[in-house]
Motif scaffolding. Sequence first.
Motif, PDB file in Angstrom:
ATOM      1  N   UNK A  13      -1.715  -8.235  10.634  1.00  0.00           N
ATOM      2  CA  UNK A  13      -2.385  -7.169   9.896  1.00  0.00           C
ATOM      3  C   UNK A  13      -2.008  -7.288   8.423  1.00  0.00           C
ATOM      4  N   UNK A  14      -2.994  -7.147   7.569  1.00  0.00           N
ATOM      5  CA  UNK A  14      -2.761  -7.206   6.132  1.00  0.00           C
ATOM      6  C   UNK A  14      -1.992  -5.971   5.649  1.00  0.00           C
ATOM      7  N   UNK A  15      -1.302  -6.149   4.519  1.00  0.00           N
ATOM      8  CA  UNK A  15      -0.605  -5.047   3.860  1.00  0.00           C
ATOM      9  C   UNK A  15      -1.260  -4.769   2.518  1.00  0.00           C
ATOM     10  N   UNK A  16      -1.465  -3.499   2.242  1.00  0.00           N
ATOM     11  CA  UNK A  16      -1.829  -3.095   0.887  1.00  0.00           C
ATOM     12  C   UNK A  16      -0.531  -2.979   0.097  1.00  0.00           C
ATOM     13  N   UNK A  17      -0.504  -3.533  -1.086  1.00  0.00           N
ATOM     14  CA  UNK A  17       0.620  -3.364  -1.990  1.00  0.00           C
ATOM     15  C   UNK A  17       0.236  -2.228  -2.923  1.00  0.00           C
ATOM     16  N   UNK A  18       1.096  -1.223  -3.020  1.00  0.00           N
ATOM     17  CA  UNK A  18       0.790  -0.049  -3.824  1.00  0.00           C
ATOM     18  C   UNK A  18       1.903   0.196  -4.839  1.00  0.00           C
ATOM     19  N   UNK A  19       1.534   0.821  -5.949  1.00  0.00           N
ATOM     20  CA  UNK A  19       2.469   1.086  -7.030  1.00  0.00           C
ATOM     21  C   UNK A  19       2.225   2.489  -7.569  1.00  0.00           C
ATOM     22  N   UNK A  20       3.332   3.153  -7.938  1.00  0.00           N
ATOM     23  CA  UNK A  20       3.245   4.471  -8.591  1.00  0.00           C
ATOM     24  C   UNK A  20       4.196   4.497  -9.774  1.00  0.00           C
ATOM     25  N   UNK A  21       3.802   5.207 -10.809  1.00  0.00           N
ATOM     26  CA  UNK A  21       4.667   5.431 -11.951  1.00  0.00           C
ATOM     27  C   UNK A  21       5.331   6.790 -11.763  1.00  0.00           C
ATOM     28  N   UNK A  22       6.639   6.832 -11.908  1.00  0.00           N
ATOM     29  CA  UNK A  22       7.376   8.102 -11.746  1.00  0.00           C
ATOM     30  C   UNK A  22       7.438   8.844 -13.065  1.00  0.00           C
TER      31      UNK A  22
END
Length: 154
Positions: free
Chosen positions: A145-154
């Motif tokens: 299964x593929x993974x989404x790579x996600x990013x957030x700025x704090x």
Amino acid sequence: MTDSFRIRRATVADLDRLAALESVIFENDAWPEALWRSELESPHTFYLVVERSDAPAEVVGYVGLLSLPGGHDGDVQTIGLAEGARGRGLGRELMRQLHEEAQRRGVREMFLDVRVDNPVAQSLYRSFGYEEIGVRKGYYQPDDVDALVMKATL
């Protein structure tokens, strides 16, 4: 979140319970106990566990952060909740507390991987400002299964 749960810092004493819960939640790609031990013993990680207030020996959830000293990015290493603990706001509270710790450590950007077939988790992460920045093909094995790579700025 209901009053029947308590969130606290995880310790190596939680190792057996964490590994057991992980094998139930992530049946095919659960972390081995040795990896859990290294995560809990590392000075660069921070783990929280959720336990039932009326049965503190029962761990029903967890979340982990990796951040290196002097760095400005962090990773959500893992997050999981037992089926009976879902839908009570515990995942949201774990993420909130994890972000607080990340900010205390000087983290400015957080990263995570999430299964493409897990829209509930993706929705939670998006509510914290995470955005998709890439895809890792076949990341979750043996399910391919593929993974989404996600990013957030704090």
